[in-house]
Scaffold this motif. Sequence first.
Motif, PDB file in Angstrom:
ATOM      1  N   ASP A  38      87.905  40.461  32.488  1.00  0.00           N
ATOM      2  CA  ASP A  38      87.655  40.579  30.814  1.00  0.00           C
ATOM      3  C   ASP A  38      87.813  39.133  30.717  1.00  0.00           C
ATOM      4  O   ASP A  38      87.364  38.623  29.530  1.00  0.00           O
ATOM      5  N   LYS A  39      88.025  37.750  31.359  1.00  0.00           N
ATOM      6  CA  LYS A  39      87.339  36.511  31.240  1.00  0.00           C
ATOM      7  C   LYS A  39      86.021  36.366  30.917  1.00  0.00           C
ATOM      8  O   LYS A  39      85.383  35.458  30.401  1.00  0.00           O
ATOM      9  N   ILE A  40      85.283  37.525  31.514  1.00  0.00           N
ATOM     10  CA  ILE A  40      83.327  36.755  32.087  1.00  0.00           C
ATOM     11  C   ILE A  40      83.036  38.149  30.627  1.00  0.00           C
ATOM     12  O   ILE A  40      81.799  38.902  30.427  1.00  0.00           O
ATOM     13  N   ASN A  41      83.869  39.153  29.835  1.00  0.00           N
ATOM     14  CA  ASN A  41      83.864  40.070  29.021  1.00  0.00           C
ATOM     15  C   ASN A  41      82.479  41.344  29.417  1.00  0.00           C
ATOM     16  O   ASN A  41      81.860  41.758  29.321  1.00  0.00           O
ATOM     17  N   LEU A  42      83.175  41.895  30.864  1.00  0.00           N
ATOM     18  CA  LEU A  42      82.814  42.715  31.189  1.00  0.00           C
ATOM     19  C   LEU A  42      84.209  43.792  31.547  1.00  0.00           C
ATOM     20  O   LEU A  42      85.116  42.820  31.627  1.00  0.00           O
ATOM     21  N   SER A  43      82.986  44.668  31.910  1.00  0.00           N
ATOM     22  CA  SER A  43      84.403  45.850  32.221  1.00  0.00           C
ATOM     23  C   SER A  43      84.312  46.692  33.558  1.00  0.00           C
ATOM     24  O   SER A  43      83.265  45.965  34.258  1.00  0.00           O
ATOM     25  N   GLU A  44      85.665  47.700  33.925  1.00  0.00           N
ATOM     26  CA  GLU A  44      85.044  47.767  35.172  1.00  0.00           C
ATOM     27  C   GLU A  44      84.465  48.677  35.176  1.00  0.00           C
ATOM     28  O   GLU A  44      83.457  48.982  36.108  1.00  0.00           O
ATOM     29  N   GLN A  45      83.490  49.413  34.358  1.00  0.00           N
ATOM     30  CA  GLN A  45      83.071  50.415  33.586  1.00  0.00           C
ATOM     31  C   GLN A  45      81.270  50.061  34.586  1.00  0.00           C
ATOM     32  O   GLN A  45      80.412  50.156  35.320  1.00  0.00           O
TER      33      GLN A  45
ATOM     34  N   ILE B 185      86.903  42.167  43.054  1.00  0.00           N
ATOM     35  CA  ILE B 185      87.872  43.052  42.809  1.00  0.00           C
ATOM     36  C   ILE B 185      88.393  42.810  44.949  1.00  0.00           C
ATOM     37  O   ILE B 185      87.964  41.700  45.561  1.00  0.00           O
ATOM     38  N   ILE B 186      89.543  42.671  45.643  1.00  0.00           N
ATOM     39  CA  ILE B 186      89.851  41.479  46.615  1.00  0.00           C
ATOM     40  C   ILE B 186      90.704  43.257  47.193  1.00  0.00           C
ATOM     41  O   ILE B 186      91.869  43.516  46.205  1.00  0.00           O
ATOM     42  N   ASP B 187      90.447  43.211  48.285  1.00  0.00           N
ATOM     43  CA  ASP B 187      91.636  44.685  48.821  1.00  0.00           C
ATOM     44  C   ASP B 187      91.403  45.784  48.193  1.00  0.00           C
ATOM     45  O   ASP B 187      92.500  46.570  48.253  1.00  0.00           O
ATOM     46  N   GLY B 188      89.990  45.292  47.589  1.00  0.00           N
ATOM     47  CA  GLY B 188      90.141  47.573  46.973  1.00  0.00           C
ATOM     48  C   GLY B 188      90.583  47.271  45.874  1.00  0.00           C
ATOM     49  O   GLY B 188      90.866  48.542  44.875  1.00  0.00           O
ATOM     50  N   TYR B 189      91.130  46.399  45.147  1.00  0.00           N
ATOM     51  CA  TYR B 189      91.835  46.060  44.071  1.00  0.00           C
ATOM     52  C   TYR B 189      91.005  45.574  42.834  1.00  0.00           C
ATOM     53  O   TYR B 189      90.282  44.185  43.356  1.00  0.00           O
ATOM     54  N   VAL B 190      90.557  45.810  42.213  1.00  0.00           N
ATOM     55  CA  VAL B 190      90.257  44.927  40.428  1.00  0.00           C
ATOM     56  C   VAL B 190      91.080  44.185  39.414  1.00  0.00           C
ATOM     57  O   VAL B 190      92.197  44.872  39.546  1.00  0.00           O
ATOM     58  N   ILE B 191      90.377  42.945  39.872  1.00  0.00           N
ATOM     59  CA  ILE B 191      90.926  42.320  39.145  1.00  0.00           C
ATOM     60  C   ILE B 191      90.562  41.941  37.702  1.00  0.00           C
ATOM     61  O   ILE B 191      89.617  41.519  37.119  1.00  0.00           O
ATOM     62  N   VAL B 192      91.067  43.079  37.358  1.00  0.00           N
ATOM     63  CA  VAL B 192      90.904  42.770  35.398  1.00  0.00           C
ATOM     64  C   VAL B 192      90.803  42.189  34.708  1.00  0.00           C
ATOM     65  O   VAL B 192      89.782  41.912  33.343  1.00  0.00           O
ATOM     66  N   HIS B 193      91.756  41.413  34.934  1.00  0.00           N
ATOM     67  CA  HIS B 193      91.873  40.067  33.694  1.00  0.00           C
ATOM     68  C   HIS B 193      90.573  38.668  33.710  1.00  0.00           C
ATOM     69  O   HIS B 193      90.157  38.526  33.364  1.00  0.00           O
ATOM     70  N   ASN B 194      90.478  39.138  35.376  1.00  0.00           N
ATOM     71  CA  ASN B 194      88.862  38.403  35.563  1.00  0.00           C
ATOM     72  C   ASN B 194      87.560  38.587  35.016  1.00  0.00           C
ATOM     73  O   ASN B 194      86.945  37.484  34.432  1.00  0.00           O
TER      74      ASN B 194
ATOM     75  N   SER C  50      82.675  39.710  44.501  1.00  0.00           N
ATOM     76  CA  SER C  50      82.755  37.939  43.242  1.00  0.00           C
ATOM     77  C   SER C  50      80.929  37.817  42.998  1.00  0.00           C
ATOM     78  O   SER C  50      80.614  38.545  42.863  1.00  0.00           O
ATOM     79  N   LEU C  51      81.251  37.105  41.705  1.00  0.00           N
ATOM     80  CA  LEU C  51      80.033  36.820  40.880  1.00  0.00           C
ATOM     81  C   LEU C  51      79.668  35.580  40.591  1.00  0.00           C
ATOM     82  O   LEU C  51      80.687  35.026  39.930  1.00  0.00           O
ATOM     83  N   ASP C  52      78.651  35.239  40.633  1.00  0.00           N
ATOM     84  CA  ASP C  52      78.854  33.716  40.660  1.00  0.00           C
ATOM     85  C   ASP C  52      78.241  33.237  39.399  1.00  0.00           C
ATOM     86  O   ASP C  52      77.664  34.479  38.579  1.00  0.00           O
ATOM     87  N   THR C  53      77.930  32.060  39.189  1.00  0.00           N
ATOM     88  CA  THR C  53      77.599  31.720  37.701  1.00  0.00           C
ATOM     89  C   THR C  53      76.059  32.262  37.309  1.00  0.00           C
ATOM     90  O   THR C  53      75.960  32.074  36.213  1.00  0.00           O
ATOM     91  N   GLN C  54      75.596  31.998  38.645  1.00  0.00           N
ATOM     92  CA  GLN C  54      74.108  32.898  38.152  1.00  0.00           C
ATOM     93  C   GLN C  54      73.932  34.340  38.552  1.00  0.00           C
ATOM     94  O   GLN C  54      72.823  34.505  37.724  1.00  0.00           O
ATOM     95  N   GLY C  55      74.889  34.956  38.201  1.00  0.00           N
ATOM     96  CA  GLY C  55      75.289  36.460  38.116  1.00  0.00           C
ATOM     97  C   GLY C  55      75.089  36.765  39.204  1.00  0.00           C
ATOM     98  O   GLY C  55      74.228  38.159  39.274  1.00  0.00           O
TER      99      GLY C  55
ATOM    100  N   GLU D 244      77.717  48.654  38.565  1.00  0.00           N
ATOM    101  CA  GLU D 244      76.118  47.908  39.239  1.00  0.00           C
ATOM    102  C   GLU D 244      76.729  47.842  40.957  1.00  0.00           C
ATOM    103  O   GLU D 244      76.009  47.970  41.727  1.00  0.00           O
ATOM    104  N   LEU D 245      77.503  48.520  41.232  1.00  0.00           N
ATOM    105  CA  LEU D 245      78.061  48.497  42.834  1.00  0.00           C
ATOM    106  C   LEU D 245      77.824  50.082  43.529  1.00  0.00           C
ATOM    107  O   LEU D 245      77.340  49.776  44.287  1.00  0.00           O
ATOM    108  N   SER D 246      77.419  50.718  41.952  1.00  0.00           N
ATOM    109  CA  SER D 246      76.421  52.236  43.108  1.00  0.00           C
ATOM    110  C   SER D 246      74.935  52.399  42.701  1.00  0.00           C
ATOM    111  O   SER D 246      74.573  52.989  43.835  1.00  0.00           O
ATOM    112  N   LYS D 247      74.584  51.048  42.607  1.00  0.00           N
ATOM    113  CA  LYS D 247      73.182  50.265  42.367  1.00  0.00           C
ATOM    114  C   LYS D 247      73.351  50.449  44.385  1.00  0.00           C
ATOM    115  O   LYS D 247      72.066  50.598  44.784  1.00  0.00           O
TER     116      LYS D 247
END
Length: 226
Positions: A182-189, A171-180, A210-215, A194-197
């Motif tokens: 998709d690259k890591i096989n995750l969804s907007e849902q 997410i950058i400035d409130g905009y979800v980077i959907v193609h990123n 952002s998500l690092d390589t350690q998750g 995760e953020l709702s937690k």
Amino acid sequence: MILVMIRTLILFTLVVVALRIMGKRQIGKLQPYELVIIIMLAELASLPMADNRFPLVIGIIAIITLAFLEVLISYTLLKSQRLRGFICGGPSILIENGKVMEQELYKLRYNINDLLEQLRTKNFPDIADVEFAILETSGEISVIPKSQKRPINPADLNIPTDYEGIPISLIIDGYVIVHNLDKINLSEQWLSSELSKFGIHDLKQVLLASLDTQGNLFYQLKNQRA
């Protein structure tokens, strides 16, 4: 007035496209011929904008010609080292084996103060720590420190390390980077879950996530102060 605005928008767009075609270079990294082309592009764009009597089509043709010329020269230099040396020059050794090359400095009209300043910008305040300093064709200085002054890294101590990639922006400035996602096989849902937690239910309130390589998920809300 409207005509001036239209001409300005056309020329601005054309110059931006031309610079994008030329590639991603910082001004300080430009080769001499690239700097000349950029200066000429600026001049050619300013003439039709400042004078309505100057035909717009001439400015457009000239800008396109310069952009084509830059691309042509760049590809030619990839194939010919001799031509590259003629147009761009070659690197110059300013410090060799810990010794300042006085004749080379004189030849380049490069004084000691300039050299010391450039070394400081490379985090080498003491010239005695430098084995080689090379002035590249772009005007940038490359510094190779003496072996005993180089920082220790894990390989020197035979310490194994885990892979570290770069964090992926989600997410950058409130905009979800959907193609990123998709690259890591995750969804907007998944991201929303995760953020709702953390009590975040509106993704538009997130300045950066952002998500690092350690998750590990990093986030910061808009207008969040330390």
